[in-house]
Design an enzyme around this catalytic site. Sequence first.
Site, PDB file in Angstrom:
ATOM      1  N   GLU A 212     -91.512 -28.679  -8.112  1.00 45.33           N
ATOM      2  CA  GLU A 212     -91.444 -28.780  -6.494  1.00 45.33           C
ATOM      3  C   GLU A 212     -91.114 -27.296  -6.019  1.00 45.33           C
ATOM      4  OE1 GLU A 212     -89.745 -32.175  -4.996  1.00 45.33           O
ATOM      5  OE2 GLU A 212     -89.030 -31.096  -3.239  1.00 45.33           O
TER       6      GLU A 212
ATOM      7  N   HIS B 140     -84.824 -47.449   1.306  1.00 47.96           N
ATOM      8  CA  HIS B 140     -85.472 -46.084   1.372  1.00 47.96           C
ATOM      9  C   HIS B 140     -86.981 -46.373   1.793  1.00 47.96           C
ATOM     10  CE1 HIS B 140     -86.355 -42.103  -0.099  1.00 47.96           C
ATOM     11  NE2 HIS B 140     -87.220 -42.546  -0.702  1.00 47.96           N
TER      12      HIS B 140
HETATM   13  N1  LIG Z   1     -87.583 -40.546  -8.892  1.00 45.17           N
HETATM   14  C1  LIG Z   1     -88.492 -40.189  -7.864  1.00 45.17           C
HETATM   15  O1  LIG Z   1     -89.634 -39.601  -7.747  1.00 45.17           O
HETATM   16  C2  LIG Z   1     -88.035 -41.217  -6.492  1.00 45.17           C
HETATM   17  C3  LIG Z   1     -89.082 -41.405  -5.766  1.00 45.17           C
HETATM   18  C4  LIG Z   1     -88.817 -42.379  -4.814  1.00 45.17           C
HETATM   19  C5  LIG Z   1     -87.686 -42.929  -4.780  1.00 45.17           C
HETATM   20  N2  LIG Z   1     -86.677 -42.780  -5.844  1.00 45.17           N
HETATM   21  C6  LIG Z   1     -85.369 -43.713  -5.879  1.00 45.17           C
HETATM   22  O2  LIG Z   1     -85.947 -45.201  -6.064  1.00 45.17           O
HETATM   23  C7  LIG Z   1     -84.855 -46.180  -5.566  1.00 45.17           C
HETATM   24  C8  LIG Z   1     -85.491 -46.966  -4.646  1.00 45.17           C
HETATM   25  O3  LIG Z   1     -86.312 -47.734  -5.632  1.00 45.17           O
HETATM   26  P1  LIG Z   1     -86.571 -49.400  -5.507  1.00 45.17           P
HETATM   27  O4  LIG Z   1     -87.036 -49.321  -3.909  1.00 45.17           O
HETATM   28  O5  LIG Z   1     -87.618 -49.565  -6.440  1.00 45.17           O
HETATM   29  O6  LIG Z   1     -85.241 -50.225  -5.342  1.00 45.17           O
HETATM   30  P2  LIG Z   1     -84.484 -50.726  -6.491  1.00 45.17           P
HETATM   31  O7  LIG Z   1     -84.523 -50.437  -7.861  1.00 45.17           O
HETATM   32  O8  LIG Z   1     -83.007 -51.160  -5.887  1.00 45.17           O
HETATM   33  O9  LIG Z   1     -85.314 -51.987  -6.528  1.00 45.17           O
HETATM   34  C9  LIG Z   1     -85.236 -53.197  -5.206  1.00 45.17           C
HETATM   35  C10 LIG Z   1     -84.652 -54.323  -5.536  1.00 45.17           C
HETATM   36  O10 LIG Z   1     -85.874 -55.134  -6.145  1.00 45.17           O
HETATM   37  C11 LIG Z   1     -85.238 -55.707  -7.338  1.00 45.17           C
HETATM   38  N3  LIG Z   1     -86.559 -55.859  -8.315  1.00 45.17           N
HETATM   39  C12 LIG Z   1     -87.060 -54.939  -8.748  1.00 45.17           C
HETATM   40  N4  LIG Z   1     -88.293 -55.436  -9.452  1.00 45.17           N
HETATM   41  C13 LIG Z   1     -88.354 -56.688  -9.134  1.00 45.17           C
HETATM   42  C14 LIG Z   1     -89.353 -57.584  -9.348  1.00 45.17           C
HETATM   43  N5  LIG Z   1     -90.342 -57.624 -10.054  1.00 45.17           N
HETATM   44  N6  LIG Z   1     -89.239 -59.220  -8.799  1.00 45.17           N
HETATM   45  C15 LIG Z   1     -87.947 -59.286  -7.930  1.00 45.17           C
HETATM   46  N7  LIG Z   1     -87.155 -58.306  -7.733  1.00 45.17           N
HETATM   47  C16 LIG Z   1     -87.206 -57.229  -8.232  1.00 45.17           C
HETATM   48  C17 LIG Z   1     -84.427 -55.089  -7.756  1.00 45.17           C
HETATM   49  O11 LIG Z   1     -83.394 -55.728  -8.649  1.00 45.17           O
HETATM   50  C18 LIG Z   1     -83.553 -54.492  -6.487  1.00 45.17           C
HETATM   51  O12 LIG Z   1     -82.751 -55.444  -5.873  1.00 45.17           O
HETATM   52  C19 LIG Z   1     -83.806 -45.107  -4.604  1.00 45.17           C
HETATM   53  O13 LIG Z   1     -82.880 -44.596  -5.280  1.00 45.17           O
HETATM   54  C20 LIG Z   1     -84.749 -43.513  -4.525  1.00 45.17           C
HETATM   55  O14 LIG Z   1     -83.935 -42.537  -4.293  1.00 45.17           O
HETATM   56  C21 LIG Z   1     -86.904 -42.054  -6.836  1.00 45.17           C
END
Ligand SMILES: NC(=O)c1ccc[n+]([C@@H]2O[C@H](COP(=O)([O-])OP(=O)(O)OC[C@H]3O[C@@H](n4cnc5c(N)ncnc54)[C@H](O)[C@@H]3O)[C@@H](O)[C@H]2O)c1
Length: 366
Positions: A239, A268
């Site tokens: 970045e 998010h």
């Molecule tokens: N590393 C990066 O480049 C990057 C980029 C964007 C976001 N993020 C991070 O990612 C996080 C958000 O990720 P998210 O939105 O995946 O959230 P998450 O990991 O909390 O998942 C969302 C919810 O969905 C559930 N879940 C996951 N897979 C499922 C499935 N197949 N079926 C049913 N339920 C399921 C999980 O248990 C959780 O309750 C934040 O912490 C953010 O900062 C990181």
Amino acid sequence: MHVETQIVQTQASSYPIMIGEAMLDHLEEWIAPYCAGQKVFIVTDETVAPLYLNAVQHAFKKTGKVVYHSILPAGEATKSFAAFQALSEEILAILPDRKTTLVALGGGVIGDLTGFAASVLVRGVPFIQIPTTLLAQVDSSVGGKTAINCDAGKNLIGSFYQPVAVFMDVATLETLPMRELLAGYGEVIKYGLLGDVAFYEKLLENAPCLLQRDKSYLCEIIRHCCQMKAEIVAEDEKEQGKRALLNLGHTFAHAIEKHLHYDGRILHGEAVALGCLMAMSLSENISQGEIERLKAHYGEIGLPCQLSEIDATVTWNAKMLTNYCYQDKKALDGKLTFIMLKEIGEATVSNSIQRGVVEKIFTQYA
Ligand SMILES: NC(=O)c1ccc[n+]([C@@H]2O[C@H](COP(=O)([O-])OP(=O)(O)OC[C@H]3O[C@@H](n4cnc5c(N)ncnc54)[C@H](O)[C@@H]3O)[C@@H](O)[C@H]2O)c1
């Protein structure tokens, strides 16, 4: 079964992203080349474990691995120092060596935490991403950003650490709650706005395919986003330049999330979706008609267009929200960094936005 492979090429590494339908049912066919050691440690959460842990465990056992796992509470709170410490102790208890592979099975929370653990435990072990949310499939599992949160803010402790492979099974999106699917879609919209007008137009025309979770449509948009991200990461892994464009909408989003104390009232990706609208309003060249078109699309699928739609009982104080923007880790030397649109499909970085302009946008969207 059709599986498409894309390669992410960085200066130090190269790894495949494999995207397909029902991949988890045949995972053993794909994993062997990416798993050199004897021990595998799968990290997942309490929601994902009952759905997919068996299949993943089974696949690694079939390839002759000794498989361990840890099931963590679902949700952002699991990206904490305390959870990181507890997980590290659990992993160290199996006496890992440098070839022990960590596997992140879940959404961005599990991916970020597991990736961070992989980057520091025994000075770095390989890790595999098996993302199960749309957000993780289009964004967080690709590109090697890993992190945990601390009191000072989100993602402030982390590393750039690339996985050895990413396996995406679009069928896992069937069990994902609609709200989570739409949150992930916020990041998809972001890709269209910042880099590909034809893709953006396609998204706006295909709301029913998204709402029906049409698998071939989902596969197509995931492939497209991964390809865009892979190209950007290949050019700018850490970045220093172009990768910053992926932060479109994020300075606004982080301020909104911080205002709500990351307590789940806004996800998010929902904040990013709203932040993208705000970034359009900030961009002189984008017409009000264009903004209204995206608002109509959000209305059709069920994403918020105003802050009051997230929580009408909250005082959306524009001054306070703007202060949060200045606390963003992208603010350099007290100057705000915003990603703006030159036009739909082309973004640029700006460090010259005045405080009053940002306050006005927050007021407009209150
Ligand atoms: N590393 C990066 O480049 C990057 C980029 C964007 C976001 N993020 C991070 O990612 C996080 C958000 O990720 P998210 O939105 O995946 O959230 P998450 O990991 O909390 O998942 C969302 C919810 O969905 C559930 N879940 C996951 N897979 C499922 C499935 N197949 N079926 C049913 N339920 C399921 C999980 O248990 C959780 O309750 C934040 O912490 C953010 O900062 C990181």
